[in-house]
Design an enzyme around this catalytic site. Sequence first.
Site, PDB file in Angstrom:
ATOM      1  N   LYS A  57       4.859   2.281   5.434  1.00 33.95           N
ATOM      2  CA  LYS A  57       4.606   3.015   6.678  1.00 33.95           C
ATOM      3  C   LYS A  57       5.886   3.529   7.337  1.00 33.95           C
ATOM      4  CE  LYS A  57       0.043   2.601   7.521  1.00 33.95           C
ATOM      5  NZ  LYS A  57      -0.856   3.702   7.907  1.00 33.95           N
ATOM      6  N   SER A 314       2.134  -1.831  -1.617  1.00 33.62           N
ATOM      7  CA  SER A 314       2.380  -1.104  -0.379  1.00 33.62           C
ATOM      8  C   SER A 314       3.040  -1.916   0.723  1.00 33.62           C
ATOM      9  CB  SER A 314       1.066  -0.520   0.142  1.00 33.62           C
ATOM     10  OG  SER A 314       0.074  -1.539   0.227  1.00 33.62           O
TER      11      SER A 314
END
Length: 332
Positions: A57, A314
């Site tokens: 992110k 991720s």
Amino acid sequence: MLEPTHGVTLASIYAARKRIAGQVARTPLIRSQMLSERFSAEVFLKLETCQPTGAFKLRGATNMIAALIEQHGHDALAKGVTTASTGNHGRAVAYAAARLGVPATICLSQLVPANKVAAIEALGATVRRVGRSQDEAFEEVARLVDEEGMTLIPPFDDPLIAAGQGSIGLELLEDQPALDRVLIGLSGGGLLGGIGAALKGIRPSIQVTGISLSQGAAMWESLQAGHPVEVEEVESLGDSLGGGIGLDNHCTFALVREVMDDHYQVSEAAIANAMVDILEHEKLLVEGAAAVGLAALVEHGLDIRGQKVALILSGNGVSLETFDQARRLAER
């Protein structure tokens, strides 16, 4: 040639990579000996767990804040930036804002794990806990924007956010130009959409596979319906894949439909087993959302023999308590 309706182009992804250089990590892509042997393929792991905030992110958040400063000047963000997040995006906004000298307020639902809340507060951001869903947290974000003049940094539904995440796709092809398939966790669509746009823009033949939760998967339900819909959030080991996509989604719904080739849902047990496998064999502690690529390979028996395949790990935002829950579930 018509411009895409979602606003994400290969040029915007290259611009994002240039903009975030030096602010985020160019993460390793490693070959997994265990998974390569297990699936008779060349299996690679993209370690977004190596980002300073522990998750991908940071790319999108840094790109958007830096782009806004470029376009409007630093003073335009003097009242601060804000967002709602299941954790990783909030931490990314807090980190990027601090690096770029901008105040940040992060709104979180009560379902966000305590370890992620603490990580955001440690970065100097103000945290507000609101409601039982990301949608309710976003109501507070809307108030901060409307009444206090803050600037929204959305978790996924913005071309600048998706382009930042798309820099992962550029790195994948630089490190492994002959990739056949990439498996990517799918929730709001910024990660898959951005990576998919980069991959398809360079090598259209690459198969982009999305992986969603078996319950509370807003993008899955929206794609089935043909338009954005609301779903009830549920607790999950893959909590980073929770949350809605927004009924007024203007970017990622169209982007995902354009770049994704196939789509699977995975159960909690499959996620748990994948988390344990990755720790035992790769010595990497990952959150549930990061393990869904492996979960899908196993649960759906995907045939990748002879292919070069990448899994996007991720993020690593998992508490030991949550991992212990996964371990117990995997033992059943």
